[in-house]
Design an enzyme around this catalytic site. Structure first.
Site, PDB file in Angstrom:
ATOM      1  N   ARG A 215       0.852  -1.195   0.000  1.00  0.00           N
ATOM      2  CA  ARG A 215       0.000   0.000   0.000  1.00  0.00           C
ATOM      3  C   ARG A 215       0.888   1.245   0.000  1.00  0.00           C
ATOM      4  NH1 ARG A 215      -3.734  -2.478  -1.575  1.00  0.00           N
ATOM      5  NH2 ARG A 215      -5.711  -2.935  -0.543  1.00  0.00           N
TER       6      ARG A 215
ATOM      7  N   HIS B 127      -1.349   0.938  -9.607  1.00  0.00           N
ATOM      8  CA  HIS B 127      -2.035   0.012  -8.691  1.00  0.00           C
ATOM      9  C   HIS B 127      -2.653  -1.160  -9.474  1.00  0.00           C
ATOM     10  CE1 HIS B 127      -4.058  -0.295  -4.503  1.00  0.00           C
ATOM     11  NE2 HIS B 127      -3.945  -1.491  -5.056  1.00  0.00           N
TER      12      HIS B 127
HETATM   13  P1  NAP Z   1      -2.283 -11.794   4.447  1.00  0.00           P
HETATM   14  O1  NAP Z   1      -2.552 -13.165   3.892  1.00  0.00           O
HETATM   15  O2  NAP Z   1      -3.122 -11.294   5.567  1.00  0.00           O
HETATM   16  O3  NAP Z   1      -0.735 -11.796   4.895  1.00  0.00           O
HETATM   17  C1  NAP Z   1      -0.173 -10.742   5.576  1.00  0.00           C
HETATM   18  C2  NAP Z   1       1.270 -11.090   5.921  1.00  0.00           C
HETATM   19  O4  NAP Z   1       1.893  -9.924   6.464  1.00  0.00           O
HETATM   20  C3  NAP Z   1       1.382 -12.202   6.977  1.00  0.00           C
HETATM   21  O5  NAP Z   1       2.482 -13.030   6.685  1.00  0.00           O
HETATM   22  C4  NAP Z   1       1.652 -11.413   8.259  1.00  0.00           C
HETATM   23  O6  NAP Z   1       2.415 -12.090   9.234  1.00  0.00           O
HETATM   24  C5  NAP Z   1       2.476 -10.261   7.713  1.00  0.00           C
HETATM   25  N1  NAP Z   1       2.417  -9.120   8.631  1.00  0.00           N
HETATM   26  C6  NAP Z   1       1.335  -8.428   9.068  1.00  0.00           C
HETATM   27  N2  NAP Z   1       1.697  -7.472   9.931  1.00  0.00           N
HETATM   28  C7  NAP Z   1       3.032  -7.561  10.048  1.00  0.00           C
HETATM   29  C8  NAP Z   1       3.988  -6.861  10.826  1.00  0.00           C
HETATM   30  N3  NAP Z   1       3.638  -5.866  11.653  1.00  0.00           N
HETATM   31  N4  NAP Z   1       5.284  -7.219  10.723  1.00  0.00           N
HETATM   32  C9  NAP Z   1       5.657  -8.241   9.916  1.00  0.00           C
HETATM   33  N5  NAP Z   1       4.794  -8.962   9.150  1.00  0.00           N
HETATM   34  C10 NAP Z   1       3.503  -8.619   9.232  1.00  0.00           C
HETATM   35  O7  NAP Z   1      -2.353 -10.695   3.307  1.00  0.00           O
HETATM   36  P2  NAP Z   1      -2.221 -10.916   1.713  1.00  0.00           P
HETATM   37  O8  NAP Z   1      -3.466 -11.482   1.142  1.00  0.00           O
HETATM   38  O9  NAP Z   1      -0.934 -11.611   1.443  1.00  0.00           O
HETATM   39  O10 NAP Z   1      -2.150  -9.394   1.213  1.00  0.00           O
HETATM   40  C11 NAP Z   1      -1.127  -8.526   1.660  1.00  0.00           C
HETATM   41  C12 NAP Z   1      -1.386  -7.129   1.165  1.00  0.00           C
HETATM   42  O11 NAP Z   1      -1.130  -7.041  -0.245  1.00  0.00           O
HETATM   43  C13 NAP Z   1      -2.841  -6.643   1.272  1.00  0.00           C
HETATM   44  O12 NAP Z   1      -3.124  -6.220   2.577  1.00  0.00           O
HETATM   45  C14 NAP Z   1      -2.864  -5.491   0.284  1.00  0.00           C
HETATM   46  O13 NAP Z   1      -2.531  -4.288   0.927  1.00  0.00           O
HETATM   47  C15 NAP Z   1      -1.745  -5.855  -0.709  1.00  0.00           C
HETATM   48  N6  NAP Z   1      -2.291  -6.080  -2.064  1.00  0.00           N
HETATM   49  C16 NAP Z   1      -1.911  -5.237  -3.056  1.00  0.00           C
HETATM   50  C17 NAP Z   1      -2.386  -5.409  -4.344  1.00  0.00           C
HETATM   51  C18 NAP Z   1      -1.930  -4.527  -5.476  1.00  0.00           C
HETATM   52  O14 NAP Z   1      -2.471  -4.617  -6.581  1.00  0.00           O
HETATM   53  N7  NAP Z   1      -0.922  -3.696  -5.304  1.00  0.00           N
HETATM   54  C19 NAP Z   1      -3.280  -6.464  -4.607  1.00  0.00           C
HETATM   55  C20 NAP Z   1      -3.636  -7.320  -3.569  1.00  0.00           C
HETATM   56  C21 NAP Z   1      -3.145  -7.129  -2.285  1.00  0.00           C
HETATM   57  P3  NAP Z   1       1.902 -13.449   9.961  1.00  0.00           P
HETATM   58  O15 NAP Z   1       1.995 -14.516   8.888  1.00  0.00           O
HETATM   59  O16 NAP Z   1       2.875 -13.656  11.037  1.00  0.00           O
HETATM   60  O17 NAP Z   1       0.483 -13.174  10.389  1.00  0.00           O
END
Ligand code: NAP
Length: 305
Positions: free
Chosen positions: A220, A268
């Site tokens: 983000r 994005h």
């Molecule tokens: P997710 O499955 O919830 O995974 C989040 C990961 O981040 C987990 O491994 C979590 O750790 C880690 N995390 C959270 N807080 C943290 C912290 N304070 N310090 C270190 N690690 C931390 O999320 P996801 O589905 O992979 O998506 C991630 C993000 O990608 C979304 O929230 C969104 O913002 C972004 N995204 C962007 C696009 C784009 O087009 N640019 C598209 C889709 C998504 P744990 O495993 O230990 O819980």
């Protein structure tokens, strides 16, 4: 009880998405504001809200709400609406197709950086014929910040190409982050935006990176501090930054990022929700919710993701 769809896309996109949701879920779905009017009785009848950037405050006006299903993977925007009833379960989109799209985008940009395409593009602009050293993937450790749905899919596609992988997640701890910062040639941010991760890509983080590392931010815009990234690029500490997300989107015309030779800007698009696939995931979650089975992608409100 009804299912309502709430989004702030333009009217044509909203109507198209509603038709897809109705066809895939196979039930009548009402359109909520701003594209559809729901009176107090209709609001009270909403059992499930399927949302993509809904108007702040609207979900709090649905007293019968049992589930909020987001059509986006990131829920930072949704959670910024403090009026959302805390007891209502909120699910983010967990869609294998979205993760595949993200993994492809990560591989595309990691490969481009690894094979020095930005440098060759600069050389082409001045008609310079010069071979740069040929690198091998095995010599290019890639650091992945966030090992969730997106991070794991990216790793699964990067690993067979030979890139050594360094990962960091909340549960991985500070040592894993220090190692990633010290060793990775390319750092990819796939963290959710939370109170803890806001502005993580700033001077203190960047100063610990291996000299000449490249940065990809597909998380983000709120993760990055643009002046700090520009300073690191201009000092040569960072060799390149690929930025897909910004605190203000669309990126304003006067942003220095547009014209910086060491910055790649994309609008994005790292991973976009596929409407049909997202509707299928939503249908599966609605069925699970109604059957009392676990719902995929439940957000921990305290953690913020
Ligand atoms: P997710 O499955 O919830 O995974 C989040 C990961 O981040 C987990 O491994 C979590 O750790 C880690 N995390 C959270 N807080 C943290 C912290 N304070 N310090 C270190 N690690 C931390 O999320 P996801 O589905 O992979 O998506 C991630 C993000 O990608 C979304 O929230 C969104 O913002 C972004 N995204 C962007 C696009 C784009 O087009 N640019 C598209 C889709 C998504 P744990 O495993 O230990 O819980």
């Amino acid at each position: 009880m009804s299912i309502a769809y709430l989004c702030r896309y333009d009217a044509a996109t909203a109507a198209e998405e509603l038709e897809i949701l109705r066809a895939v879920i196979g039930e009548p779905i009402v359109m909520g504001p701003p594209h559809g009017d729901l009176d107090e009785a209709a609001l009270a009848a909403v059992e499930i809200a399927v949302v993509a950037n809904p108007a702040p405050g609207i979900l709090a006006r649905m007293p019968g709400l049992g589930l909020i299903q987001s059509l986006w993977a990131g829920v930072d925007g949704l959670l910024a609406d403090r009026t959302i009833p805390p007891a209502v379960p909120l699910a983010r989109l967990v869609d294998p197709l979205l993760a595949t799209a993200m993994a492809e985008a990560v591989v595309a940009h990691v490969m481009a950086l690894h094979r020095q395409l930005p440098a060759y593009r600069e050389q082409q602009a001045v008609r310079r014929w010069q071979r740069l050293a040929q690198p091998f993937a095995a010599e290019c450790p890639v650091g992945i910040l966030g090992l969730g749905e997106m991070g794991r899919a990216a790793i699964d596609l990067l690993r067979p190409l030979g890139f050594p992988i360094l990962g960091w997640s909340r549960s991985a701890g500070a040592d894993a982050l220090a190692r990633l910062q010290a060793e990775a040639r390319i750092v990819v941010n796939l963290l959710p935006l939370t109170a803890e991760t806001c502005h993580i890509l700033a001077a203190p983080f960047l100063s610990r990176l291996r000299a000449g590392a490249a940065l990809i931010n597909f998380g983000r815009g709120g993760h990055q501090v643009v002046p700090d990234i520009l300073a690191a690029l201009d000092a040569g500490r960072l060799s390149h930054a690929v930025l897909d997300v910004f605190e203000t989107e669309p990126l304003p015309d006067d942003s220095p990022l547009w014209r910086h030779p060491k910055v790649t800007v994309t609008p994005h698009v790292a991973a976009e929700t596929d409407a049909v696939s997202a509707a299928r995931c939503t249908a599966a979650n609605i069925a699970a919710f109604r059957a009392g089975r676990p719902v995929a992608g439940l957000v921990d409100r305290a953690k913020g993701y």
